[in-house]
Design an enzyme around this catalytic site. Sequence first.
Site, PDB file in Angstrom:
ATOM      1  N   ALA A 249       0.851  -1.189   0.000  1.00 49.12           N
ATOM      2  CA  ALA A 249       0.000   0.000   0.000  1.00 49.12           C
ATOM      3  C   ALA A 249       0.885   1.235   0.000  1.00 49.12           C
ATOM      4  O   ALA A 249       2.073   1.158   0.299  1.00 49.12           O
ATOM      5  CB  ALA A 249      -0.909  -0.005   1.217  1.00 49.12           C
ATOM      6  N   LYS A 250       0.258   2.379  -0.319  1.00 49.93           N
ATOM      7  CA  LYS A 250       1.036   3.613  -0.420  1.00 49.93           C
ATOM      8  C   LYS A 250       1.724   3.966   0.898  1.00 49.93           C
ATOM      9  O   LYS A 250       2.744   4.606   0.935  1.00 49.93           O
ATOM     10  CB  LYS A 250       0.124   4.760  -0.839  1.00 49.93           C
ATOM     11  CG  LYS A 250      -0.358   4.603  -2.272  1.00 49.93           C
ATOM     12  CD  LYS A 250      -0.169   5.854  -3.087  1.00 49.93           C
ATOM     13  CE  LYS A 250      -0.250   5.552  -4.578  1.00 49.93           C
ATOM     14  NZ  LYS A 250      -1.469   5.959  -5.205  1.00 49.93           N
TER      15      LYS A 250
END
Length: 276
Positions: A249-250
């Site tokens: 994920a970011k």
Amino acid sequence: MAGRVTRFAPSPTGPLHLGHAFSALTVWDRAAGGTALLRIEDIDRSRCRPEWEAQIFDDLHWLGLDWPLPVMRQSERADAYRAALDRLAGMGLTYPCRCSRADIRAALSAPQEGATGPDGLIYPGTCRGRSMAEAGPEDTIRLDMAAALRLAGPLRFRETGPAREGWHEVGPLDRTAGDVVLSRRGFGTSYHLAVVVDDAAQGVTEVVRGEDLFEATAIHVLLQRLLDLPVPDFHHHRLIRDEAGKRLAKRDDARALATYRAEGRSPAEIRAMVGL
Ligand code: GLU
């Protein structure tokens, strides 16, 4: 033959990580001899930042990737989305919806059994009887999926990704996705509408993206048919996961490309890390 046209369509909401690098490299590999385009998906102005966009350009250049200018930005395409929405509305396929997430949950009698589709809980159709004449700025606009499917007739698309290679029928989306959102309050579009309008405007012949978006593809093919747009091929690639098997994920800064760059890793090492 002009060759294949692909695109990489990141949202500038955080740093690119190894998963994005794999996606981008796959997009450019698939475009060999053709054209790989970049599109900035920044319709959610509250989450997108110019500094993330600048970092995307920088990281992609560092990986050795290049693209034709100008770069398409979704934040500049409101008129195109409005025209597509008006067209679907003119076909009698849309209605305004005022339901909040809580309303939707409450309307589903057994939420634990409430089916989910690519956009989460399947909308129970509470507002389906409302007319576009009463649509206000506070309303979400939804697609009347059963009506849309009836009008479009049978549909299929070609997948070139290794996991599901071949032709796929568009199934009963009224049951598996429901009346999806075409325009969200304040945005003037949804992801589904924007991606379809933009892929056509950019002349994309093969959509290359992560397999998490495979389920959304049938929705896109339906919208392409309804809007008289060409149906491209689709190539859904595997997702890069961490040691625990979780999708990156970011917020996983540890796997940000910028971090690897700062550590002195090379683009060739990044390729090897993602198995290319
Ligand atoms: N903007 C989407 C993302 O960052 C990609 C959409 C697409 O490739 O269709 O996941």
